[in-house]
Design an enzyme around this catalytic site. Structure first.
Site, mmCIF file in Angstrom:
data_model
loop_
_atom_site.group_PDB
_atom_site.id
_atom_site.type_symbol
_atom_site.label_atom_id
_atom_site.label_comp_id
_atom_site.label_asym_id
_atom_site.label_seq_id
_atom_site.Cartn_x
_atom_site.Cartn_y
_atom_site.Cartn_z
ATOM 1 N N CYS A 73 0.849 -1.180 0.000
ATOM 2 C CA CYS A 73 0.000 0.000 0.000
ATOM 3 C C CYS A 73 0.891 1.238 0.000
ATOM 4 O O CYS A 73 1.816 1.332 0.814
ATOM 5 C CB CYS A 73 -0.910 -0.002 1.232
ATOM 6 S SG CYS A 73 -1.813 1.549 1.476
ATOM 7 N N ASP A 78 -0.013 -6.158 0.045
ATOM 8 C CA ASP A 78 -1.215 -6.574 -0.669
ATOM 9 C C ASP A 78 -0.850 -7.792 -1.505
ATOM 10 O O ASP A 78 0.081 -7.729 -2.316
ATOM 11 C CB ASP A 78 -1.726 -5.460 -1.587
ATOM 12 C CG ASP A 78 -2.225 -4.245 -0.827
ATOM 13 O OD1 ASP A 78 -2.960 -4.415 0.160
ATOM 14 O OD2 ASP A 78 -1.872 -3.113 -1.223
#
Length: 285
Positions: free
Chosen positions: A192, A199
């Protein structure tokens, strides 16, 4: 509030319906970076963007019926890739939480509210489906094609990767015979850009091209994303742009099914001369 909205900031959970929580982020920010790094201009691909979408699947949707009893369901939001904005993910979660103590006379009223608020945020018409808990709409599917995650296991030397996306693994593709490829990797990882939290996603590729694709080199390319800071949509568009640039495909589909965060998973798909098909839920979602 930062340029990324509420992401990374202290959180207050509203008990009152509040569409102003939704925070738009311009898609052009990520596309300008791709233009700078790759020379690929998404502004030249209007038709392709019309056919691409981001599918957001929300598993923590709740509201009140007219007599105050909590209702629960799942929702799928379809955001067109040619919308000027995406919605910042934490702001969407907080917005959905703001519905928890709001009364709606019917599911249709709830759906209309969601469509209106999300469409205003992203600047385009957003599709909304409300999915009941007894539905098989979100059953688990398998990725399409072959898995390439083991193609480098025979190597004895450690694979040294840079600290960010490395397109050099794609640049040496040689022109050969027209071929169609269908494959996937479970190893897509990025961070992120605000919180630096990881992620994880499954990236699925369908491509027809005259350029030979080396699965080992492509896996190295996917692994080079693991320290990259970028939103889900931006990462998929970077993969799409690199493949369009180095493989000059006759047709191309890039889909990433990201794992859930805050009760929401995001599934961007970008296509060229092909249909996006059905975007289904995978085992890690």
């Amino acid at each position: 509030m930062s340029i990324h909205g509420v992401l990374g900031e202290s959180t207050t959970y509203s008990k009152t319906y509040d569409p102003t929580i939704l925070y738009p982020i311009s898609r052009q920010i990520g596309r300008d970076e791709i233009l700078k790094d790759v020379g690929f201009d998404f502004n030249d691909y209007h038709d392709e963007l019309k056919n691409g979408v981001d599918i957001w699947q929300a598993f923590e949707l709740s509201w009140l019926n007219p007599i105050g009893i909590s209702q629960v369901a799942m929702a799928r939001f379809t955001i067109p890739a040619n919308s000027p904005n995406i919605v910042e993910s934490k702001s969407l979660k907080l917005y959905l939480n703001s519905l928890n103590f709001t009364k709606f006379s019917s599911i249709d009223e709830l759906k209309t509210t969601l469509q209106k608020d999300l469409s205003i945020c992203v600047g385009a018409d957003v599709g909304v489906e409300i999915i009941g808990l007894d539905s098989d709409e979100l059953t688990i599917a398998k990725p399409i094609g072959i898995c390439i995650d083991d193609v480098l296991n025979h190597l004895s030397d450690e694979i040294i990767l840079s600290d960010d996306i490395d397109s050099k693994f794609l640049k040496n593709a040689k022109k050969g015979e027209l071929a169609t490829y269908q494959f996937y990797s479970n190893l897509l990882r990025s961070n992120c850009p605000v919180t630096n939290q990881p992620d994880w996603g499954v990236v699925q590729i369908e491509m027809t091209s005259e350029y030979d694709l080396d699965f080992g080199e492509f896996l190295k390319y996917i692994l080079s994303f693991r320290q990259h800071n970028g939103f889900h949509e931006q990462c998929v568009e970077r993969i799409f742009a690199d493949m369009m640039t180095y493989f000059k495909p006759v047709s191309l589909k890039v889909l990433a099914n990201y794992t859930r965060r805050g009760g929401i998973d995001i599934n961007p798909v970008r296509v060229f001369n092909t249909d996006k098909g059905q975007i289904k839920r995978l085992i890690r979602q």
